[in-house]
Design a protein around this motif. Structure first.
Motif, PDB file in Angstrom:
ATOM      1  N   PRO A 110       0.845  -1.155  -0.079  1.00  0.00           N
ATOM      2  CA  PRO A 110      -0.253   0.120   0.142  1.00  0.00           C
ATOM      3  C   PRO A 110       0.825   1.228   0.044  1.00  0.00           C
ATOM      4  O   PRO A 110       2.040   1.059   0.333  1.00  0.00           O
ATOM      5  N   ILE A 111       0.333   2.456  -0.418  1.00  0.00           N
ATOM      6  CA  ILE A 111       1.091   3.684  -0.451  1.00  0.00           C
ATOM      7  C   ILE A 111       0.483   4.632   0.432  1.00  0.00           C
ATOM      8  O   ILE A 111      -0.711   4.825   0.481  1.00  0.00           O
ATOM      9  N   PHE A 112       1.145   5.013   1.549  1.00  0.00           N
ATOM     10  CA  PHE A 112       0.445   5.850   2.553  1.00  0.00           C
ATOM     11  C   PHE A 112       0.251   7.368   1.820  1.00  0.00           C
ATOM     12  O   PHE A 112       0.991   7.624   1.135  1.00  0.00           O
ATOM     13  N   GLY A 113      -1.110   7.804   2.273  1.00  0.00           N
ATOM     14  CA  GLY A 113      -1.483   8.961   2.130  1.00  0.00           C
ATOM     15  C   GLY A 113      -2.308   8.796   0.598  1.00  0.00           C
ATOM     16  O   GLY A 113      -2.555   9.921   0.111  1.00  0.00           O
ATOM     17  N   PHE A 114      -2.530   7.690  -0.048  1.00  0.00           N
ATOM     18  CA  PHE A 114      -3.298   7.861  -1.196  1.00  0.00           C
ATOM     19  C   PHE A 114      -4.198   6.695  -1.238  1.00  0.00           C
ATOM     20  O   PHE A 114      -4.129   5.625  -0.581  1.00  0.00           O
ATOM     21  N   VAL A 179      -6.051   4.714  11.176  1.00  0.00           N
ATOM     22  CA  VAL A 179      -7.361   4.465  10.464  1.00  0.00           C
ATOM     23  C   VAL A 179      -7.337   2.857  10.337  1.00  0.00           C
ATOM     24  O   VAL A 179      -6.197   2.619   9.614  1.00  0.00           O
ATOM     25  N   GLU A 180      -8.457   2.363  10.585  1.00  0.00           N
ATOM     26  CA  GLU A 180      -8.295   0.578  10.318  1.00  0.00           C
ATOM     27  C   GLU A 180      -9.431   0.488   9.406  1.00  0.00           C
ATOM     28  O   GLU A 180     -10.548   0.776   9.436  1.00  0.00           O
ATOM     29  N   ALA A 181      -8.821  -0.432   8.198  1.00  0.00           N
ATOM     30  CA  ALA A 181      -9.935  -0.613   7.220  1.00  0.00           C
ATOM     31  C   ALA A 181     -10.148  -1.911   7.257  1.00  0.00           C
ATOM     32  O   ALA A 181      -9.445  -2.815   6.474  1.00  0.00           O
ATOM     33  N   ALA A 182     -11.247  -2.572   7.672  1.00  0.00           N
ATOM     34  CA  ALA A 182     -11.661  -4.091   7.604  1.00  0.00           C
ATOM     35  C   ALA A 182     -11.989  -4.156   6.252  1.00  0.00           C
ATOM     36  O   ALA A 182     -12.984  -3.130   5.672  1.00  0.00           O
ATOM     37  N   VAL A 183     -11.817  -5.359   5.666  1.00  0.00           N
ATOM     38  CA  VAL A 183     -12.496  -5.792   4.369  1.00  0.00           C
ATOM     39  C   VAL A 183     -13.611  -6.788   4.730  1.00  0.00           C
ATOM     40  O   VAL A 183     -13.267  -7.990   4.936  1.00  0.00           O
ATOM     41  N   ARG A 184     -14.911  -6.634   4.592  1.00  0.00           N
ATOM     42  CA  ARG A 184     -15.795  -7.449   4.830  1.00  0.00           C
ATOM     43  C   ARG A 184     -16.166  -8.265   3.678  1.00  0.00           C
ATOM     44  O   ARG A 184     -16.130  -7.789   2.553  1.00  0.00           O
ATOM     45  N   GLY A 185     -16.855  -9.436   3.699  1.00  0.00           N
ATOM     46  CA  GLY A 185     -17.027 -10.422   2.778  1.00  0.00           C
ATOM     47  C   GLY A 185     -16.097 -11.479   2.358  1.00  0.00           C
ATOM     48  O   GLY A 185     -14.933 -11.474   3.300  1.00  0.00           O
ATOM     49  N   ALA A 186     -15.942 -12.304   1.773  1.00  0.00           N
ATOM     50  CA  ALA A 186     -15.330 -13.298   1.300  1.00  0.00           C
ATOM     51  C   ALA A 186     -14.834 -13.614  -0.127  1.00  0.00           C
ATOM     52  O   ALA A 186     -15.641 -13.158  -1.013  1.00  0.00           O
ATOM     53  N   ARG A 187     -13.763 -14.197  -0.130  1.00  0.00           N
ATOM     54  CA  ARG A 187     -13.675 -14.631  -1.912  1.00  0.00           C
ATOM     55  C   ARG A 187     -13.647 -16.100  -2.104  1.00  0.00           C
ATOM     56  O   ARG A 187     -13.088 -16.688  -1.157  1.00  0.00           O
ATOM     57  N   GLU A 188     -14.212 -16.470  -3.135  1.00  0.00           N
ATOM     58  CA  GLU A 188     -14.231 -17.989  -3.234  1.00  0.00           C
ATOM     59  C   GLU A 188     -13.286 -18.255  -4.544  1.00  0.00           C
ATOM     60  O   GLU A 188     -13.540 -17.674  -5.436  1.00  0.00           O
ATOM     61  N   LEU A 189     -12.465 -19.358  -4.490  1.00  0.00           N
ATOM     62  CA  LEU A 189     -11.774 -19.440  -5.591  1.00  0.00           C
ATOM     63  C   LEU A 189     -12.321 -21.112  -5.709  1.00  0.00           C
ATOM     64  O   LEU A 189     -12.047 -22.013  -4.818  1.00  0.00           O
ATOM     65  N   GLY A 204      -6.821  -6.656   6.930  1.00  0.00           N
ATOM     66  CA  GLY A 204      -7.449  -5.280   6.865  1.00  0.00           C
ATOM     67  C   GLY A 204      -6.120  -4.272   6.804  1.00  0.00           C
ATOM     68  O   GLY A 204      -5.054  -4.765   6.836  1.00  0.00           O
ATOM     69  N   LEU A 205      -6.378  -3.136   6.322  1.00  0.00           N
ATOM     70  CA  LEU A 205      -5.503  -2.238   6.083  1.00  0.00           C
ATOM     71  C   LEU A 205      -5.235  -1.340   7.307  1.00  0.00           C
ATOM     72  O   LEU A 205      -6.446  -0.706   7.675  1.00  0.00           O
ATOM     73  N   LEU A 206      -4.144  -1.182   8.059  1.00  0.00           N
ATOM     74  CA  LEU A 206      -3.986  -0.384   9.139  1.00  0.00           C
ATOM     75  C   LEU A 206      -3.241   1.001   8.628  1.00  0.00           C
ATOM     76  O   LEU A 206      -2.070   0.649   8.138  1.00  0.00           O
ATOM     77  N   ILE A 207      -3.719   2.234   8.696  1.00  0.00           N
ATOM     78  CA  ILE A 207      -2.846   3.378   8.482  1.00  0.00           C
ATOM     79  C   ILE A 207      -2.741   3.918   9.534  1.00  0.00           C
ATOM     80  O   ILE A 207      -3.494   4.587  10.450  1.00  0.00           O
ATOM     81  N   ARG A 208      -1.231   4.120  10.020  1.00  0.00           N
ATOM     82  CA  ARG A 208      -0.838   4.514  11.386  1.00  0.00           C
ATOM     83  C   ARG A 208      -0.566   6.047  11.071  1.00  0.00           C
ATOM     84  O   ARG A 208       0.066   6.330  10.082  1.00  0.00           O
ATOM     85  N   TRP A 217      -0.408  -4.179   6.324  1.00  0.00           N
ATOM     86  CA  TRP A 217      -1.557  -5.148   6.450  1.00  0.00           C
ATOM     87  C   TRP A 217      -1.617  -5.703   7.801  1.00  0.00           C
ATOM     88  O   TRP A 217      -0.611  -6.029   8.105  1.00  0.00           O
ATOM     89  N   SER A 218      -2.653  -6.130   8.272  1.00  0.00           N
ATOM     90  CA  SER A 218      -2.766  -6.703   9.735  1.00  0.00           C
ATOM     91  C   SER A 218      -4.104  -7.488   9.620  1.00  0.00           C
ATOM     92  O   SER A 218      -5.136  -7.207   9.165  1.00  0.00           O
ATOM     93  N   GLY A 219      -3.965  -8.306  10.802  1.00  0.00           N
ATOM     94  CA  GLY A 219      -4.984  -9.206  10.879  1.00  0.00           C
ATOM     95  C   GLY A 219      -4.853 -10.704  10.468  1.00  0.00           C
ATOM     96  O   GLY A 219      -4.072 -10.881   9.985  1.00  0.00           O
ATOM     97  N   ASP A 220      -6.109 -11.445  10.921  1.00  0.00           N
ATOM     98  CA  ASP A 220      -6.222 -12.871  10.726  1.00  0.00           C
ATOM     99  C   ASP A 220      -6.986 -13.230   9.374  1.00  0.00           C
ATOM    100  O   ASP A 220      -8.074 -12.590   9.188  1.00  0.00           O
ATOM    101  N   VAL A 221      -6.483 -14.319   8.800  1.00  0.00           N
ATOM    102  CA  VAL A 221      -7.015 -14.615   7.791  1.00  0.00           C
ATOM    103  C   VAL A 221      -7.247 -16.215   7.424  1.00  0.00           C
ATOM    104  O   VAL A 221      -6.179 -16.847   7.987  1.00  0.00           O
ATOM    105  N   ARG A 222      -8.480 -16.703   7.185  1.00  0.00           N
ATOM    106  CA  ARG A 222      -8.814 -17.983   7.081  1.00  0.00           C
ATOM    107  C   ARG A 222      -8.741 -18.393   5.768  1.00  0.00           C
ATOM    108  O   ARG A 222      -9.549 -17.719   4.831  1.00  0.00           O
ATOM    109  N   VAL A 223      -8.426 -19.610   5.422  1.00  0.00           N
ATOM    110  CA  VAL A 223      -8.417 -20.351   3.684  1.00  0.00           C
ATOM    111  C   VAL A 223      -9.293 -21.711   4.392  1.00  0.00           C
ATOM    112  O   VAL A 223      -8.570 -22.620   4.789  1.00  0.00           O
ATOM    113  N   VAL A 224     -10.443 -21.718   3.751  1.00  0.00           N
ATOM    114  CA  VAL A 224     -11.196 -23.205   4.180  1.00  0.00           C
ATOM    115  C   VAL A 224     -11.526 -23.805   2.834  1.00  0.00           C
ATOM    116  O   VAL A 224     -12.097 -23.191   2.105  1.00  0.00           O
TER     117      VAL A 224
END
Length: 315
Positions: A110-114, A179-189, A204-208, A217-224
């Protein structure tokens, strides 16, 4: 006044910007002065806890591309065919590991500030490639909701082995120092030849903002995968805990494990590394350590897509 053919072609030329990559690319072109001070000035009148989904960002802070294009580039801009490798895995464990590697590859610097432009309702982004997974990809994205902002994606390969379906909605929130930007929803492959569907989360994206401006980038991710009964858990984190935002080590660490969903305490493989360098997989049964993901090969110095058919904008 009659335009020449060259002038007419130049007037309707498709202008593409470089994708986000480890080296060079768009980040090298966006280096304005006093950026941190300008970003901090945006939040002077914003209360902590505020939802920023509809925050009006000045155009000077926008990337020269929309959120749709940014999502799409995570699929069709890659240095190696990680999606095709998922379909070619010899067994369910190898295929899950390949899916984990592909999911890490969608984590771009990610690019800070954009931030990208917010798509308007009904806006679409359609790209068909002639190389990559299965001889090419057909990717279609659409903004299906404005409030809240929701993006849908559907992608297939030319051989009919891989299908991507996802629906995502970013939810940024202001917390005073960040600023914390959580990404809701899921991706299916979906790997059609193996009749397997992988449900993949997103970090999620964490902007300090304080004490030192940063974007990570931060947080937990599951692949099921329900069909194989296998599951992976990843954690995007710092190598050490920080104190009031100070220290914390490297912010691009990825750690996790692969296990059977029915036996969550029985770890099959351990995953460790950095999403901007290498991530390794260690098989606990054999002790073998192998490279799961190589960021330099996957997203290092990605080239700007080239339009091959100017009439329809295919690349």
């Amino acid at each position: 006044m009659v335009e020449s053919e060259d002038e007419a072609e130049a007037a309707c030329a498709v202008v593409l910007t470089p994708p986000l990559s480890l080296e060079g690319g768009l980040a090298a072109e966006l280096r304005p002065a006093n950026l941190a001070q300008r970003v901090l000035s945006l939040f002077l009148n914003v209360r902590p806890g505020s939802d920023l989904s509809h925050f009006q960002l000045p155009a000077t802070f926008n990337l020269p591309k929309s959120q749709l294009q940014l999502y799409g580039e995570g699929v069709y801009c890659a240095g190696e065919d990680l999606l095709g490798r998922c379909a070619r895995g010899r067994d369910s464990l190898e295929r899950l590991a390949c899916v984990v590697a592909w999911s890490i590859s969608t984590t771009r610097p990610p690019i800070f500030g954009f931030a990208p432009y917010n798509p308007v309702l009904g806006e679409t982004h359609h790209v068909s490639t002639t190389s990559g997974c299965g001889g090419g990809l057909n990717v279609l994205l659409e903004q299906v909701s404005h409030r809240p902002p929701v993006t849908a994606l559907h992608a297939t390969d030319a051989r009919g082995e891989v299908r991507l379906v996802w629906c995502q909605s970013p939810a940024p929130r202001f917390h005073g120092a960040s600023v914390e930007a959580a990404v809701r929803g899921a991706r299916e492959l979906r790997l059609l030849r193996h009749a397997e569907t992988y449900v993949i989360g997103c970090p999620g994206l964490l902007i300090r903002l304080f004490p030192s401006p940063a974007c990570e980038w931060s947080g937990d991710v599951r692949v099921v995968c329900a069909e194989s009964g296998l599951e992976a858990q990843l954690s995007y984190c710092r190598t050490r805990r920080s104190f009031l935002g100070f220290g914390g080590g490297d912010a691009r660490c990825v750690r996790g494990r692969i296990f059977r969903s029915a036996e969550p305490g029985d770890t099959l493989c351990e995953i460790d590394g950095f999403w901007d360098r290498q991530v390794t997989r260690r098989d606990l049964a054999t002790g073998e350590v192998s490279v799961l993901y190589d960021a330099q090969r996957a997203i290092g110095d990605l080239a700007t897509p080239v339009v091959q058919d100017r009439k329809v904008g295919w690349i």
